[in-house]
Design a protein around this motif. Structure first.
Motif, short mmCIF file in Angstrom:
data_model
loop_
_atom_site.label_atom_id
_atom_site.label_comp_id
_atom_site.label_asym_id
_atom_site.label_seq_id
_atom_site.Cartn_x
_atom_site.Cartn_y
_atom_site.Cartn_z
N ASP A 2 14.90 95.74 40.50
CA ASP A 2 14.10 95.76 41.72
C ASP A 2 13.65 97.18 42.00
O ASP A 2 14.29 98.15 41.63
CB ASP A 2 14.93 95.27 42.92
N TYR A 4 13.21 100.12 44.56
CA TYR A 4 13.83 100.54 45.80
C TYR A 4 12.98 101.64 46.42
O TYR A 4 12.61 102.60 45.75
CB TYR A 4 15.24 101.07 45.54
N ILE A 7 16.98 104.29 49.74
CA ILE A 7 18.34 104.20 49.21
C ILE A 7 19.29 104.87 50.19
O ILE A 7 19.06 106.02 50.58
CB ILE A 7 18.43 104.88 47.82
N ASP A 103 17.01 99.40 51.09
CA ASP A 103 16.90 98.46 49.97
C ASP A 103 18.18 98.32 49.17
O ASP A 103 18.44 97.27 48.58
CB ASP A 103 15.76 98.90 49.03
N ILE A 104 18.98 99.39 49.12
CA ILE A 104 20.24 99.37 48.38
C ILE A 104 21.17 100.43 48.96
O ILE A 104 20.72 101.50 49.37
CB ILE A 104 20.04 99.59 46.86
N VAL A 134 22.04 93.71 51.86
CA VAL A 134 21.30 94.25 50.72
C VAL A 134 22.27 94.52 49.58
O VAL A 134 23.49 94.55 49.78
CB VAL A 134 20.56 95.55 51.12
N PRO A 135 21.75 94.74 48.36
CA PRO A 135 22.64 95.07 47.25
C PRO A 135 23.44 96.34 47.52
O PRO A 135 22.96 97.25 48.19
CB PRO A 135 21.68 95.28 46.07
N PHE A 137 25.56 99.22 45.39
CA PHE A 137 25.88 99.82 44.10
C PHE A 137 27.17 100.60 44.29
O PHE A 137 27.21 101.55 45.07
CB PHE A 137 24.75 100.74 43.66
#
Length: 162
Positions: A2, A4, A7, A103-104, A134-135, A137
């Motif tokens: 995706d 982004y 962040i 977004d992440i 959201v995702p 990490f």
């Protein structure tokens, strides 16, 4: 992958948080994104007599941690917005992500065992993973940078230098 645009890197300013910064910078390079650096002053542990001194010390630590993210991103031409919040860390991280349409989220973990996680009643990272829309990490904090961790090194992508 995706794309982004925004962040969020949550930092605690510990010596081992460098891999977290590196991953956020790497993702920003790959996506031409901006980084939002967030430090949350944990206000769950009030001490009536020393509260102001503790918060003041933590805010100084926060400023240093946020500046470190900004300085690490600067040579790569990545824009960093720095934010300091007070509250419960996992709640503030998720609320920030919602408020700024992140977004992440990039966070670190010490790689605790199942028993250690049970004893600590879940880490900030685990709570962010469970509650974020959201995702997320998650990168392990390197043992050579932080003696309290048991993780492995960072992941490098070919052709991307940090």
């Amino acid at each position: 992958m995706d794309s982004y645009d925004r962040i969020l890197v949550a930092t605690d300013g510990s010596p081992g948080s460098r891999p977290v910064q590196e991953h956020a910078i790497l993702l920003a390079q790959l996506s031409d994104a901006v980084i939002h650096a967030l430090y949350v002053v944990d206000q769950r542990f009030p001490s009536a007599t020393e509260y102001d001194m503790v918060v003041e010390r933590m805010e100084t630590q926060a400023t240093n941690a946020l500046d470190a993210v900004s300085e690490a991103a600067k040579p790569h031409g990545i824009s960093v917005t720095k934010h300091l919040r007070r509250g419960v860390p996992h709640e503030e991280i998720v609320a920030y992500a919602d408020q700024y349409n992140i977004d992440i989220i990039v966070v670190g973990t010490h790689g605790r065992s199942q028993i250690q996680r049970f004893i600590h009643a879940g880490s900030v990272t685990e709570r962010v993973v469970r509650t974020a829309e959201v995702p997320v990490f998650v990168t392990r904090i390197r043992p050579e940078d932080d003696p309290a961790s048991t993780g492995s090194g960072t992941i490098r992508l070919p052709g991307v230098e940090l």
